[in-house]
Motif scaffolding. Structure first.
Motif, PDB file in Angstrom:
ATOM      1  N   LEU B  23       6.013   3.516   7.917  1.00 35.25           N
ATOM      2  CA  LEU B  23       4.949   4.468   7.606  1.00 35.25           C
ATOM      3  C   LEU B  23       5.280   5.747   8.359  1.00 35.25           C
ATOM      4  CD1 LEU B  23       2.493   3.503   5.978  1.00 35.25           C
ATOM      5  CD2 LEU B  23       1.207   3.372   8.101  1.00 35.25           C
ATOM      6  N   SER B  24       5.218   6.893   7.659  1.00 40.27           N
ATOM      7  CA  SER B  24       5.456   8.113   8.429  1.00 40.27           C
ATOM      8  C   SER B  24       4.548   9.239   7.970  1.00 40.27           C
ATOM      9  CB  SER B  24       6.920   8.525   8.351  1.00 40.27           C
ATOM     10  OG  SER B  24       7.307   8.630   7.010  1.00 40.27           O
ATOM     11  N   ASP B  25       4.004   9.932   8.931  1.00 38.81           N
ATOM     12  CA  ASP B  25       3.184  11.115   8.679  1.00 38.81           C
ATOM     13  C   ASP B  25       2.078  10.905   7.665  1.00 38.81           C
ATOM     14  OD1 ASP B  25       4.470  12.623  10.483  1.00 38.81           O
ATOM     15  OD2 ASP B  25       5.867  13.560   9.057  1.00 38.81           O
ATOM     16  N   VAL B  26       1.402   9.777   7.779  1.00 38.66           N
ATOM     17  CA  VAL B  26       0.314   9.527   6.830  1.00 38.66           C
ATOM     18  C   VAL B  26      -0.969  10.161   7.357  1.00 38.66           C
ATOM     19  CG1 VAL B  26      -1.142   7.781   5.769  1.00 38.66           C
ATOM     20  CG2 VAL B  26       1.326   7.427   5.919  1.00 38.66           C
ATOM     21  N   THR B  27      -1.439  11.145   6.654  1.00 46.52           N
ATOM     22  CA  THR B  27      -2.698  11.776   7.013  1.00 46.52           C
ATOM     23  C   THR B  27      -3.699  11.487   5.917  1.00 46.52           C
ATOM     24  OG1 THR B  27      -1.574  13.490   8.256  1.00 46.52           O
ATOM     25  CG2 THR B  27      -3.818  13.959   7.548  1.00 46.52           C
ATOM     26  N   LEU B  28      -4.736  10.762   6.306  1.00 43.78           N
ATOM     27  CA  LEU B  28      -5.723  10.303   5.329  1.00 43.78           C
ATOM     28  C   LEU B  28      -7.097  10.705   5.804  1.00 43.78           C
ATOM     29  CD1 LEU B  28      -5.107   6.549   4.448  1.00 43.78           C
ATOM     30  CD2 LEU B  28      -5.053   8.473   2.867  1.00 43.78           C
ATOM     31  N   SER B  29      -8.008  10.797   4.854  1.00 40.39           N
ATOM     32  CA  SER B  29      -9.386  11.049   5.227  1.00 40.39           C
ATOM     33  C   SER B  29     -10.260  10.271   4.247  1.00 40.39           C
ATOM     34  CB  SER B  29      -9.641  12.548   5.161  1.00 40.39           C
ATOM     35  OG  SER B  29     -11.004  12.803   5.166  1.00 40.39           O
ATOM     36  N   ILE B  30     -10.916   9.248   4.761  1.00 41.96           N
ATOM     37  CA  ILE B  30     -11.737   8.396   3.888  1.00 41.96           C
ATOM     38  C   ILE B  30     -13.183   8.827   4.040  1.00 41.96           C
ATOM     39  CG2 ILE B  30     -12.265   6.018   3.229  1.00 41.96           C
ATOM     40  CD1 ILE B  30      -9.279   6.540   3.359  1.00 41.96           C
ATOM     41  N   LYS B  31     -13.773   9.307   2.952  1.00 38.72           N
ATOM     42  CA  LYS B  31     -15.153   9.795   3.039  1.00 38.72           C
ATOM     43  C   LYS B  31     -16.122   8.624   3.011  1.00 38.72           C
ATOM     44  CE  LYS B  31     -13.957  13.978   0.631  1.00 38.72           C
ATOM     45  NZ  LYS B  31     -12.880  13.387  -0.198  1.00 38.72           N
ATOM     46  N   SER B  32     -17.219   8.827   3.708  1.00 37.34           N
ATOM     47  CA  SER B  32     -18.237   7.792   3.811  1.00 37.34           C
ATOM     48  C   SER B  32     -18.806   7.438   2.436  1.00 37.34           C
ATOM     49  CB  SER B  32     -19.354   8.311   4.721  1.00 37.34           C
ATOM     50  OG  SER B  32     -19.871   7.252   5.454  1.00 37.34           O
ATOM     51  N   ASN B  33     -19.070   6.166   2.245  1.00 39.35           N
ATOM     52  CA  ASN B  33     -19.684   5.673   1.008  1.00 39.35           C
ATOM     53  C   ASN B  33     -18.936   6.037  -0.262  1.00 39.35           C
ATOM     54  OD1 ASN B  33     -21.922   4.176   1.991  1.00 39.35           O
ATOM     55  ND2 ASN B  33     -22.821   6.129   2.601  1.00 39.35           N
ATOM     56  N   THR B  34     -17.620   5.993  -0.167  1.00 43.05           N
ATOM     57  CA  THR B  34     -16.828   6.177  -1.381  1.00 43.05           C
ATOM     58  C   THR B  34     -15.967   4.934  -1.576  1.00 43.05           C
ATOM     59  OG1 THR B  34     -15.002   7.188  -0.161  1.00 43.05           O
ATOM     60  CG2 THR B  34     -16.667   8.672  -1.077  1.00 43.05           C
ATOM     61  N   ILE B  35     -15.424   4.832  -2.763  1.00 43.40           N
ATOM     62  CA  ILE B  35     -14.441   3.781  -3.018  1.00 43.40           C
ATOM     63  C   ILE B  35     -13.089   4.468  -3.117  1.00 43.40           C
ATOM     64  CG2 ILE B  35     -13.669   2.002  -4.623  1.00 43.40           C
ATOM     65  CD1 ILE B  35     -16.533   1.509  -5.377  1.00 43.40           C
ATOM     66  N   HIS B  36     -12.221   4.100  -2.212  1.00 37.61           N
ATOM     67  CA  HIS B  36     -10.944   4.798  -2.083  1.00 37.61           C
ATOM     68  C   HIS B  36      -9.830   3.773  -2.300  1.00 37.61           C
ATOM     69  CE1 HIS B  36      -8.790   8.225   0.181  1.00 37.61           C
ATOM     70  NE2 HIS B  36      -7.858   7.457  -0.347  1.00 37.61           N
ATOM     71  N   SER B  37      -8.956   4.017  -3.246  1.00 38.57           N
ATOM     72  CA  SER B  37      -7.900   3.033  -3.470  1.00 38.57           C
ATOM     73  C   SER B  37      -6.547   3.569  -3.051  1.00 38.57           C
ATOM     74  CB  SER B  37      -7.874   2.592  -4.937  1.00 38.57           C
ATOM     75  OG  SER B  37      -7.750   3.720  -5.750  1.00 38.57           O
ATOM     76  N   VAL B  38      -5.683   2.634  -2.690  1.00 34.09           N
ATOM     77  CA  VAL B  38      -4.316   2.980  -2.317  1.00 34.09           C
ATOM     78  C   VAL B  38      -3.398   2.260  -3.288  1.00 34.09           C
ATOM     79  CG1 VAL B  38      -2.572   2.894  -0.501  1.00 34.09           C
ATOM     80  CG2 VAL B  38      -4.977   3.153   0.112  1.00 34.09           C
ATOM     81  N   ILE B  39      -2.572   3.014  -3.970  1.00 35.66           N
ATOM     82  CA  ILE B  39      -1.620   2.398  -4.891  1.00 35.66           C
ATOM     83  C   ILE B  39      -0.210   2.849  -4.538  1.00 35.66           C
ATOM     84  CG2 ILE B  39      -3.331   2.278  -6.749  1.00 35.66           C
ATOM     85  CD1 ILE B  39      -1.884   4.636  -8.088  1.00 35.66           C
ATOM     86  N   GLY B  40       0.736   2.221  -5.167  1.00 38.06           N
ATOM     87  CA  GLY B  40       2.124   2.578  -4.902  1.00 38.06           C
ATOM     88  C   GLY B  40       3.002   1.384  -5.174  1.00 38.06           C
ATOM     89  N   PRO B  41       4.274   1.643  -5.412  1.00 36.61           N
ATOM     90  CA  PRO B  41       5.182   0.531  -5.698  1.00 36.61           C
ATOM     91  C   PRO B  41       5.312  -0.401  -4.491  1.00 36.61           C
ATOM     92  CG  PRO B  41       6.372   2.637  -5.665  1.00 36.61           C
ATOM     93  CD  PRO B  41       4.938   2.949  -5.448  1.00 36.61           C
ATOM     94  N   ASN B  42       5.849  -1.588  -4.710  1.00 36.01           N
ATOM     95  CA  ASN B  42       6.051  -2.531  -3.612  1.00 36.01           C
ATOM     96  C   ASN B  42       6.924  -1.893  -2.545  1.00 36.01           C
ATOM     97  OD1 ASN B  42       4.577  -4.680  -4.652  1.00 36.01           O
ATOM     98  ND2 ASN B  42       6.300  -5.307  -5.937  1.00 36.01           N
ATOM     99  N   GLY B  43       6.568  -2.142  -1.286  1.00 36.15           N
ATOM    100  CA  GLY B  43       7.359  -1.575  -0.204  1.00 36.15           C
ATOM    101  C   GLY B  43       6.969  -0.152   0.134  1.00 36.15           C
TER     102      GLY B  43
END
Lengths: 331, 257
Positions: B23-43
């Motif tokens: 994992l490198s330089d991951v900047t995320l911001s998860i807002k309150s009371n939302t549904i947030h998904s993470v997708i991406g190929p395997n690995g």
């Protein structure tokens, strides 16, 4: 009647039956003393999934603590026993604290290393422990008006303590703490993921196990009037573990069975054949291969097989026998 | 919704396994009371991201904040009382314990020190048991409450896996591929459940089923090779050329709600 009271009743029956069927009060006391040690071992093995070779340390220290107290001070017997339990608990906390930093094989190796370490410590400090000879001539003072000089009088005292300790361990096993230990045993990773500080639970289990084992060691030293070096030897850890495994790690009463079986059979065999340990080894192989729930599992099967027992198949709180510690799945 | 302060934020988060940068330089911001998904190929580092957020894996660099509090160095078990709970991609239950006991433990995990008292019995009126019953009801597991978790069907086990996270009553709930290996009917039920969870929790979930992702997410983060590729609402992400390339064109087909 629930399972816990049934098991307590069975334990009480054992304590009452031993004097009826045995000629030696010393041997009968030994059964109950090792029953305590095995039940304490079971708290770690059966409930927490920790295979500890450190039980002999706590047992031996209990013997020394009680012996030293009674030889060098005029403190009453009760205090000597409490000191032995405290010594067991404190050292178990330390040994546990360091050993649980590793899992599986390495955990076992650490407890084994501690076992050797304390043995040589006892061996080296001859002035305190008596070294090879052990601490000799430990008195067995009376408790108030009750003399414990007679072997059956002492048995009655041990039996009383045994029942108190057994009930206390049952309480621990059925508490939220005990339930969490079962969870740790089942899936340590998940237990941590849902918020349990798994280490603290393991250390507490060690402390309780150490206290009970220390008490058992003290009672043993009083029984034979000596705190021998063999009580802190690696072989003692092994014996306690074998009793626990032969009895079955599913519940605490199974450990009473295991201890009784081990002590009585050892006594019988050793008078017949000096190489009796060979037979015990064979039995252990049979248990490991074919009856992983130990003697208790065997009895369970027999009860179920009986036509009248079919309806009340006794279920153990821990369904499966000892599992290998969950191998670290990835990172 | 977008004006709210984030419940969880990461700043240049990095995780290194030996010489491999997962994992490198991951900047995320998860807002309150939302549904947030993470997708991406395997690995792509999705599960590693979850491990880092829950504290199972220590961050090698960067920061994680929960409600503004820096939790980068807080251990995994101590993050649960702070309000983070998770489910695992590979089902991880107490196989030998009953469904109810599994959930009771998960609910107890919020106040773990109470369970450290060896003299305290399991109170039948305890809050943890009440929560367990409530979660079983919600996940339609009540009829199997006394069965050992290991005896359940795969679909039931996956539901219980999600239930373990729900029972902790977290503010932020992390679900790692909740539908993996599920049959079609079960997938629909899970989709409804996640949407439902989104009403009183913040949900962050990893998913391969684009139908679910595009349908119920407020925000989608696309990861590739340990980095964030694109982030945005489903419609934007679906039409992003970078994303299409990452997925070799045609995998993203789910309907929009």
């Amino acid at each position: 009647m629930n399972r816990a009271s049934l098991h307590f009743l069975l334990a009480a029956l054992v304590a009452i039956a031993l004097p009826l069927f045995m000629r030696s009060g010393t041997l009968a006391s030994e059964v109950l003393i090792f029953a305590m040690a095995a039940a304490a071992c079971n708290l770690l093995l059966g409930y927490t999934g920790l295979l500890s070779f450190g039980q002999g340390i706590f047992f031996g220290l209990g013997s020394y603590a009680a012996g030293l107290t009674l030889l060098h001070t005029s403190l009453p017997l009760g205090v000597a026993l409490v000191l032995a339990a405290i010594a067991g608990a404190v050292v178990a906390t330390g040994v546990g604290w360091l050993s649980i930093r590793r899992q599986g094989v390495y955990f076992v190796m650490l407890t084994l290393a501690f076992s050797q370490f304390f043995y040589f410590l006892a061996y080296t400090f001859k002035d305190i422990t008596g070294g090879d000879n052990g601490l000799l001539n430990i008195p067995r003072p009376a408790i108030g008006p009750f003399s414990l000089g007679d072997s059956w009088a002492y048995y009655a005292f041990v039996a009383m303590l045994f029942l108190i300790v057994f009930a206390a361990l049952q309480r621990v096993a059925s508490s939220t703490f005990g339930c969490t230990l079962l969870a740790v045993r089942d899936n340590e990773e998940r237990a941590r993921a849902i918020g349990f500080p798994v280490r603290n639970f393991k250390i507490t289990a060690f402390a309780i196990s150490g206290a009970v084992t220390g008490l058992a060691g003290a009672l043993h030293a009083l029984l034979i009037g000596v705190a021998p070096l063999s009580n802190i030897e690696y072989h003692m850890s092994e014996s306690i573990l074998i009793m626990t495994i032969i009895g079955g790690s599913g519940n605490l009463f199974a450990s009473v069975l295991g201890a009784g079986f081990y002590v009585i059979v050892s006594d019988l065999l050793s008078s017949i054949w000096p190489r009796w340990l060979l037979l015990l080894g064979g039995l252990l192989i049979v248990v490991a291969l074919f009856m992983q729930k130990g003697l208790w599992g065997l009895i369970e099967r027999l009860v179920v097989a009986l036509p009248m027992g079919r309806r009340s198949a006794i279920k153990s709180p821990i369904e499966s026998p000892i599992q290998p510690e969950s191998e670290g799945r990835g990172i | 919704m977008s004006t709210q302060a984030p419940i969880l934020a990461t700043e240049k988060l990095g995780v290194r396994y030996g010489s491999f940068l997962a994992l490198s330089d991951v900047t995320l911001s998860i807002k309150s009371n939302t549904i947030h998904s993470v997708i991406g190929p395997n690995g792509a580092g999705k599960t590693t991201l979850f491990h880092a957020l829950t504290g199972r894996v220590r961050a090698s660099s960067g920061r994680i904040t929960l409600n503004g509090q820096d939790i980068t160095h807080v251990s995994d078990d101590k993050r649960v009382p702070l309000g983070i709970a998770r489910s695992f991609q590979v089902t991880s239950l107490f196989q030998n314990l009953s469904v109810r006991e599994n959930l009771r433990l998960a609910a107890q995990g919020r106040t773990p020190l109470q369970a450290l008292a060896p003299w305290r019995g399991v109170d039948p009126r305890s809050q943890a048991l009440a929560v367990a019953d409530e979660v079983m009801e919600r996940l339609e597991l009540t009829h199997v409450s006394d069965r050992a978790a290991g005896e359940l069907s795969h679909g039931q086990q996956r539901r219980l896996e999600v239930g373990m996270a729900v029972a902790a009553k977290p503010r932020l709930i992390l679900l790692d591929e909740p539908t993996s290996g599920m049959g079609i009917d079960d997938v629909e039920a899970m989709k409804a459940l996640i949407r439902d969870l989104g009403r009183d929790h913040t949900v962050l979930f990893i998913e391969h089923n684009m139908g679910i992702v595009m349908n119920i997410s407020d925000t989608v983060t696309v990861m590739r090779a340990g980095r964030v590729l694109v982030e945005g609402p489903p419609a934007v992400v679906r039409d992003d050329p970078e994303v299409r390339r990452a997925y070799l064109g045609n995998m993203i087909t789910g309907d929009l709600a």
